[in-house]
Design a protein around this motif. Structure first.
Motif, mmCIF file in Angstrom:
data_model
loop_
_atom_site.group_PDB
_atom_site.id
_atom_site.type_symbol
_atom_site.label_atom_id
_atom_site.label_comp_id
_atom_site.label_asym_id
_atom_site.label_seq_id
_atom_site.Cartn_x
_atom_site.Cartn_y
_atom_site.Cartn_z
ATOM 1 N N THR A 1 0.839 -1.187 0.000
ATOM 2 C CA THR A 1 0.000 0.000 0.000
ATOM 3 C C THR A 1 0.877 1.242 0.000
ATOM 4 O O THR A 1 1.749 1.389 0.860
ATOM 5 C CB THR A 1 -0.921 0.031 1.230
ATOM 6 O OG1 THR A 1 -1.786 -1.107 1.179
ATOM 7 C CG2 THR A 1 -1.769 1.278 1.245
ATOM 8 N N SER B 1 -1.400 -6.312 4.278
ATOM 9 C CA SER B 1 -0.840 -5.152 3.578
ATOM 10 C C SER B 1 0.346 -4.595 4.343
ATOM 11 O O SER B 1 0.425 -4.682 5.565
ATOM 12 C CB SER B 1 -1.900 -4.059 3.395
ATOM 13 O OG SER B 1 -2.242 -3.475 4.629
ATOM 14 N N GLN C 1 -4.946 4.299 -5.931
ATOM 15 C CA GLN C 1 -5.547 4.690 -4.653
ATOM 16 C C GLN C 1 -6.004 6.147 -4.685
ATOM 17 O O GLN C 1 -5.203 7.053 -4.914
ATOM 18 C CB GLN C 1 -4.541 4.508 -3.507
ATOM 19 C CG GLN C 1 -5.129 4.857 -2.141
ATOM 20 C CD GLN C 1 -4.102 4.867 -1.025
ATOM 21 O OE1 GLN C 1 -4.402 5.253 0.116
ATOM 22 N NE2 GLN C 1 -2.879 4.441 -1.309
#
Length: 334
Positions: A22, A290, A100
């Motif tokens: 992430t 993540s 994102q």
């Protein structure tokens, strides 16, 4: 026995490992937003290291957003060209990649920082249209999906939080209504685009009158009902429930969430050691984990873990990369 390097699936996306990278901030840009060579090299190292999926750094909706100076832009001239190269790097190594989207403020045309209680139905439609257009841009740039950040303290997290939202129309009141602004976005994306939609949510709030763990699960159910393909856990703060580092803070909640939905749940939250991650995988219902800051310290650390069968990230959780809003590590400079 589960292992982080098992092949698995994130919805319809095939992954080579259980680790989802992430992203946070992007500061290695120049000339109005164009990516520097360092960004492409970073993605090549991540994609070739054995990561299962990549979630990009944050993209902002508006140049006036609080975090725009530290985010990537959807609107500079080279966006499609640059990010077709980025997604191409990921796909060269058979790694799915999601864009994102996260925004702290929203400008409805009348108020640059309009909040949940003040935004008009027309302003909500404008916001929804901009998020849907962002998804379309991600699709054009070759992303396999979009991750909408509805967690931390970003705009959509506040909108569905009863601490901030006391609206009396269909976008306020009960959980379904407060999530409606996001549910309607997801429904349009899923009905018009072939994209994975992932949602980042908080497992609870630390504000009196905020979101509880039970309501967070209800939020996840509403997002699933709208068509979300996965849920990723994040948090505004998790410090209040750490047990001297001995227990992962989300493990008191995550199994209940996994039982409540039929879509993948990605566990986030400061895991740094291969043995501890495998322990979580084999002693809970968690299938995907993540990681963020370890990839800032060393973009290809997973290659060492896979080769050695063990490993600890060199990231020392100093949090400088996050708090100072940079995409580079303060301690380890390559």
């Amino acid at each position: 026995m589960k292992d982080i390097f098992d092949e698995c699936y994130l919805g319809d996306l095939k992954l080579k490992s259980r680790i989802v990278r992430t992203g946070t901030w992007e500061t290695e840009t120049e000339d109005g937003g164009f990516l520097t060579p360092a960004v492409f090299e970073r993605y090549k190292k991540m994609a070739s290291s054995g990561v299962g999926a990549i979630v990009s750094e944050i993209f902002a909706l508006d140049h006036k957003d609080r975090f725009f100076p530290y985010s990537t832009s959807l609107n500079y001239k080279g966006f499609i060209k640059d990010y077709k190269m980025i997604t191409g790097i990921a796909h060269e190594y058979d790694v799915p990649i999601l864009g994102q989207l996260a925004f702290f403020y929203y400008d409805d045309g009348e108020n640059q920082k309009v909040e949940a209680n003040e935004i008009t139905p027309e302003g909500i439609r404008k916001l929804q249209a901009e998020v849907i257009m962002a998804a379309k841009k991600f699709l054009f740039a070759g992303f396999d999906g979009i991750q909408i950040n509805m967690g931390n303290n970003f705009y959509l997290a506040r909108f569905m939080n009863p601490y901030f939202n006391q609206r009396e129309d269909k976008y306020g009141g009960n959980t379904e209504n407060r999530v409606r602004i996001s549910s309607e976005i997801i429904k349009v994306i899923k009905s018009t685009m072939d994209m994975h939609v992932s949602c980042r949510i908080n497992p609870w709030d630390v504000r009196k009158g905020g979101i509880t763990a039970d309501e967070s699960i209800a939020i996840a159910r509403e997002l699933e009902k709208a068509g979300a393909d996965s849920i990723q856990l994040t948090a505004r703060t998790i410090s209040q429930i750490y047990d001297k580092g001995e227990k992962h803070p989300f493990l008191v909640y995550v199994d209940d969430l996994i039982d409540a939905v039929d879509i993948p749940v990605i566990l986030g939250g400061s895991l740094r050691e291969m043995a501890k991650i495998n322990d979580v995988l084999n002693n809970s219902k968690v299938e995907l984990v993540s990681m963020s800051k370890p990839f800032v310290a060393q973009a290809d650390f997973l290659a060492d873990w896979k080769e050695n069968g063990e490993g600890v990230a060199i990231c020392q959780s100093c949090n400088n990369c996050y708090s100072k809003k940079t995409s580079t590590c303060f301690k380890y400079v390559e």
